[in-house]
Design a protein around this motif. Structure first.
Motif, PDB file in Angstrom:
ATOM      1  N   ASN A 238       0.807  -1.219   0.000  1.00  0.00           N
ATOM      2  CA  ASN A 238       0.000   0.000   0.000  1.00  0.00           C
ATOM      3  C   ASN A 238       0.842   1.271   0.000  1.00  0.00           C
ATOM      4  OD1 ASN A 238       0.957  -0.376   2.569  1.00  0.00           O
ATOM      5  ND2 ASN A 238      -0.929   0.183   3.615  1.00  0.00           N
ATOM      6  N   ALA A 239       2.178   1.135  -0.121  1.00  0.00           N
ATOM      7  CA  ALA A 239       3.059   2.305  -0.107  1.00  0.00           C
ATOM      8  C   ALA A 239       3.135   3.027  -1.452  1.00  0.00           C
ATOM      9  CB  ALA A 239       4.454   1.899   0.355  1.00  0.00           C
ATOM     10  N   PRO A 240       3.270   2.324  -2.603  1.00  0.00           N
ATOM     11  CA  PRO A 240       3.377   3.043  -3.878  1.00  0.00           C
ATOM     12  C   PRO A 240       2.068   3.722  -4.267  1.00  0.00           C
ATOM     13  CG  PRO A 240       4.183   0.778  -4.064  1.00  0.00           C
ATOM     14  CD  PRO A 240       3.434   0.873  -2.776  1.00  0.00           C
TER      15      PRO A 240
ATOM     16  N   VAL B 113       1.147  -3.157 -16.083  1.00  0.00           N
ATOM     17  CA  VAL B 113       0.258  -3.971 -15.255  1.00  0.00           C
ATOM     18  C   VAL B 113       0.164  -5.373 -15.849  1.00  0.00           C
ATOM     19  CG1 VAL B 113      -2.077  -4.248 -14.363  1.00  0.00           C
ATOM     20  CG2 VAL B 113      -1.060  -1.962 -14.517  1.00  0.00           C
ATOM     21  N   SER B 114       0.582  -6.381 -15.065  1.00  0.00           N
ATOM     22  CA  SER B 114       0.536  -7.765 -15.549  1.00  0.00           C
ATOM     23  C   SER B 114      -0.726  -8.483 -15.100  1.00  0.00           C
ATOM     24  CB  SER B 114       1.769  -8.537 -15.081  1.00  0.00           C
ATOM     25  OG  SER B 114       1.864  -8.541 -13.668  1.00  0.00           O
ATOM     26  N   SER B 115      -1.311  -8.074 -13.978  1.00  0.00           N
ATOM     27  CA  SER B 115      -2.564  -8.691 -13.528  1.00  0.00           C
ATOM     28  C   SER B 115      -3.269  -7.777 -12.551  1.00  0.00           C
ATOM     29  CB  SER B 115      -2.308 -10.052 -12.880  1.00  0.00           C
ATOM     30  OG  SER B 115      -1.646  -9.910 -11.633  1.00  0.00           O
ATOM     31  N   VAL B 116      -4.597  -7.913 -12.487  1.00  0.00           N
ATOM     32  CA  VAL B 116      -5.430  -7.172 -11.544  1.00  0.00           C
ATOM     33  C   VAL B 116      -6.363  -8.181 -10.883  1.00  0.00           C
ATOM     34  CG1 VAL B 116      -7.130  -5.352 -11.231  1.00  0.00           C
ATOM     35  CG2 VAL B 116      -5.339  -5.083 -12.952  1.00  0.00           C
TER      36      VAL B 116
ATOM     37  N   LYS C 100     -10.249  -4.464  -1.429  1.00  0.00           N
ATOM     38  CA  LYS C 100      -9.065  -3.930  -2.097  1.00  0.00           C
ATOM     39  C   LYS C 100      -8.820  -4.682  -3.398  1.00  0.00           C
ATOM     40  CE  LYS C 100      -5.832  -6.964   0.364  1.00  0.00           C
ATOM     41  NZ  LYS C 100      -4.679  -7.032   1.279  1.00  0.00           N
ATOM     42  N   ILE C 101      -7.962  -4.125  -4.226  1.00  0.00           N
ATOM     43  CA  ILE C 101      -7.548  -4.756  -5.478  1.00  0.00           C
ATOM     44  C   ILE C 101      -6.039  -4.921  -5.442  1.00  0.00           C
ATOM     45  CG2 ILE C 101      -7.245  -4.324  -7.954  1.00  0.00           C
ATOM     46  CD1 ILE C 101     -10.028  -3.220  -8.047  1.00  0.00           C
ATOM     47  N   GLU C 102      -5.573  -6.100  -5.816  1.00  0.00           N
ATOM     48  CA  GLU C 102      -4.134  -6.360  -5.885  1.00  0.00           C
ATOM     49  C   GLU C 102      -3.673  -6.223  -7.325  1.00  0.00           C
ATOM     50  OE1 GLU C 102      -1.940  -9.648  -3.613  1.00  0.00           O
ATOM     51  OE2 GLU C 102      -1.978 -10.411  -5.672  1.00  0.00           O
ATOM     52  N   VAL C 103      -2.769  -5.313  -7.544  1.00  0.00           N
ATOM     53  CA  VAL C 103      -2.239  -5.042  -8.880  1.00  0.00           C
ATOM     54  C   VAL C 103      -0.783  -5.489  -8.930  1.00  0.00           C
ATOM     55  CG1 VAL C 103      -1.790  -3.274 -10.623  1.00  0.00           C
ATOM     56  CG2 VAL C 103      -3.774  -3.056  -9.105  1.00  0.00           C
ATOM     57  N   ARG C 104      -0.463  -6.323  -9.913  1.00  0.00           N
ATOM     58  CA  ARG C 104       0.929  -6.724 -10.121  1.00  0.00           C
ATOM     59  C   ARG C 104       1.488  -5.929 -11.289  1.00  0.00           C
ATOM     60  NH1 ARG C 104       2.956 -11.110  -7.421  1.00  0.00           N
ATOM     61  NH2 ARG C 104       1.435 -12.092  -6.031  1.00  0.00           N
TER      62      ARG C 104
ATOM     63  N   THR D  17      -1.398  -2.676  -3.697  1.00  0.00           N
ATOM     64  CA  THR D  17      -2.822  -2.762  -3.377  1.00  0.00           C
ATOM     65  C   THR D  17      -3.470  -1.390  -3.510  1.00  0.00           C
ATOM     66  OG1 THR D  17      -2.341  -2.488  -1.014  1.00  0.00           O
ATOM     67  CG2 THR D  17      -2.576  -4.734  -1.839  1.00  0.00           C
ATOM     68  N   MET D  18      -4.722  -1.396  -4.008  1.00  0.00           N
ATOM     69  CA  MET D  18      -5.465  -0.159  -4.230  1.00  0.00           C
ATOM     70  C   MET D  18      -6.895  -0.357  -3.765  1.00  0.00           C
ATOM     71  SD  MET D  18      -4.267   0.628  -8.147  1.00  0.00           S
ATOM     72  CE  MET D  18      -5.125   2.208  -8.128  1.00  0.00           C
ATOM     73  N   ASN D  19      -7.643   0.736  -3.661  1.00  0.00           N
ATOM     74  CA  ASN D  19      -9.062   0.571  -3.382  1.00  0.00           C
ATOM     75  C   ASN D  19      -9.770   0.111  -4.654  1.00  0.00           C
ATOM     76  OD1 ASN D  19     -10.406   2.816  -4.868  1.00  0.00           O
ATOM     77  ND2 ASN D  19      -9.183   4.122  -3.512  1.00  0.00           N
TER      78      ASN D  19
END
Length: 386
Positions: A294-296, A316-319, A325-329, A341-343
């Motif tokens: 959650n830092a970036p 972005v390789s995956s969502v 929350k949403i995990e973004v790679r 991680t994002m909202n």
């Protein structure tokens, strides 16, 4: 309230095996009224520590003081039996007897302590204990008629009925399903705090430790490696192990280029990044840069990165949708995979080019060691051994 000094415990070698040193000169102190967690992976020594405090294990060396009374000292040849230490204990299995009623389960410690207070007083104290855990009126029920959460409360009432000076809890939530575990974690903390008793809570679950505790002792291989509040250890871990175990994170091998007070400039595969720095690290040291998911901050366009703000481009390789929350790679240069991680209302799409900005105060450089968690990481951790 509790002070443990240089405690050691070694289990003798079994046929075909070697001796196991479960505790290695462990010292810690717990203040009156605190909920203090012993946190760590399986085999780190946390349950052995709890059993030594309870008097169920005999240490090989050290000293244990509870409420100003020495209950164990190898040097002074003091070893107070478990039933004389004034403790209450909630076991992982709860140990609720199915052939007894709820009231009989709760009354059991009063009948076994050798100082039977009389039938009327026992009934009154059982009623008080049940009311304390919000189970008034359940005394005549069979223990087999209780839900998992109710059994957990009965075990707590039984541990509190004789008014112990210290409460010990050995992973008391591990048998509950995930939803009930979250509910009981909040309820258990509220109950303990309302009573005002000091509690030692053993767990391998960092979420439980963070949600329950006033302070946490993080253990590894028989040693306490860091003590502090959950927030202190999460935001300012001393080592890669502490960072990895106390929550997920992106761990990046780096070299420290410069140190100025509590800030460092690090050289990483993505360029130079500024961050807070753990004590004892110097310019030229190989270390680990810890960036929590959650830092970036994700941007779809380049931003003007000035001062201590770093900017890293990626794709972005995956969502992955995870509810709240949403995990973004994000794939960075060199094929490194970064977890952010994002909202749920601001997610980018797969394949989109993005720019990660990293404020220095959200990153920390720590001593390197072998992280043991199986959680996903952003980089190949080969070579992290100190």
């Amino acid at each position: 309230m509790l002070k443990v000094s240089h405690l050691e415990r070694t289990y003798p070698a079994q046929p075909g095996g070697a001796a196991v040193q479960a505790l290695k000169s462990v010292s810690l102190s717990v203040e009156q009224g605190d909920i203090f967690s012993l946190l760590g992976p399986s085999g780190c020594g946390k349950t052995t520590m709890l059993q030594c405090i309870a008097g169920l294990e005999t240490p090989d060396a050290g000293r244990i003081v509870i409420g100003g009374e020495t209950v164990y000292s190898r040097d002074e040849r003091i070893h107070l039996p478990a039933n004389e230490r004034g403790l209450g204990m909630v076991f992982q299995s709860y140990a609720i007897w199915p052939h007894m009623s709820v009231a009989e389960n709760v009354a059991f410690p009063l009948l076994q302590r050798g100082r039977n207070p009389g039938r009327e007083q026992i009934a009154r104290r059982v009623d008080d204990a049940l009311a304390m855990v919000e189970l008034a009126g359940y005394g005549n029920r069979s223990a087999t008629q209780l839900s998992g959460g109710q059994q957990q409360r009965i075990a707590l009432a039984r541990a509190l009925v004789h008014k112990p000076r210290l409460l010990l809890l050995d992973e008391p939530l591990s048998n509950l399903d995930a939803k009930l575990r979250d509910t009981m974690r909040i309820e258990l903390r509220r109950l303990i705090k309302s009573i005002g008793i000091t509690a030692i809570f053993v767990t391998h679950d960092q979420v439980e430790a963070m949600g329950m505790s006033d302070r946490v002792a993080l253990m590894r291989a028989g040693k306490v490696i860091q003590v502090g509040t959950s927030k202190e250890i999460y935001l300012n871990p001393h080592s890669a192990f502490a960072a990895d175990f106390m929550g997920s994170g992106n761990l990046v091998a780096c070299t420290i280029s410069d140190v100025d007070n509590d800030r460092a400039v690090t050289t990483t595969p993505f360029g130079q990044i500024q961050a807070k720095v753990a004590a004892g690290l110097r310019a030229g040291d190989d270390a680990i840069l810890v960036i929590r998911p959650n830092a970036p901050i994700i941007h779809t366009q380049p931003v003007d990165a000035q001062g201590d703000l770093a900017q890293i481009p990626g794709n972005v390789s995956s969502v992955t949708f995870l509810g709240e929350k949403i995990e973004v790679r994000v794939c960075l240069s060199g094929g490194y995979d970064f977890v952010v991680t994002m909202n749920t209302f601001e997610a980018p799409v797969e394949g989109q080019k993005v720019y990660l900005t990293l404020p220095a105060e959200r990153c920390i450089v720590v001593h390197k060691d072998h992280p043991v968690s199986s959680a996903a990481r952003s980089v190949d951790l080969e070579g992290l051994a100190a």
